[in-house]
Design a protein around this motif. Structure first.
Motif: not given
Length: 148
Positions: A61-82
């Motif tokens: 088993i090899f974790e592909l750490h750099y390919y992780e993707f986090e989606i955080e749903v927040c009280d924002l006016e506009k969605s954006y990427f980091v």
């Protein structure tokens, strides 16, 4: 539908890899159903998607750490990427096709669906040749995921 219920549906689907009762790795085919599960739930869910390369024959088993993707749903006016930091030494393939995180406005269903589908499309087209070349035990590995 709550986030935990979506994760349970994915984990109980056939074709996953189970190392033990607590370590369930979701197959790519099952992961491709997650956009529909989220859509059926009628609300957006914060998720951390962690991909792995797994050789089922030798249980490598090899974790592909750099390919992780986090989606955080927040009280924002506009969605954006980091984006990844500009000074990093990550591969061009990774930088060009993936983002590590997205902040999604509570009711931005279109953005959420697009980023989730784009991530899944890009990850299934990635060959991970560098990772497979570095360790021959990963040569016949397949892509699996855990979702938190």
């Amino acid at each position: 539908m709550e986030t935990k219920k979506i994760i349970n549906i994915l984990e109980k689907s056939p074709g996953n890899f189970c190392k033990n009762q607590n370590d369930i790795y979701i197959s790519l085919d099952n992961m491709l159903t997650i956009p529909n599960l989220v859509k059926k739930s009628g609300k957006l869910h914060s998720l951390l998607i962690t991909p792995y390369l797994i050789n089922r024959d030798n249980h490598m088993i090899f974790e592909l750490h750099y390919y992780e993707f986090e989606i955080e749903v927040c009280d924002l006016e506009k969605s954006y990427f980091v984006d990844y930091p500009k000074e990093n030494l990550l591969s061009k393939e990774l930088i060009d096709n993936f983002k590590p995180k997205a902040f999604v406005a509570i009711n931005d269903f279109a953005f959420y669906e697009r980023i989730l589908n784009d991530y899944l499309k890009n990850i299934q087209m990635t060959s991970f040749e560098e990772e497979k070349t570095l360790d021959s035990r990963l040569e016949n590995s397949m892509l699996y995921f855990q979702v938190f």
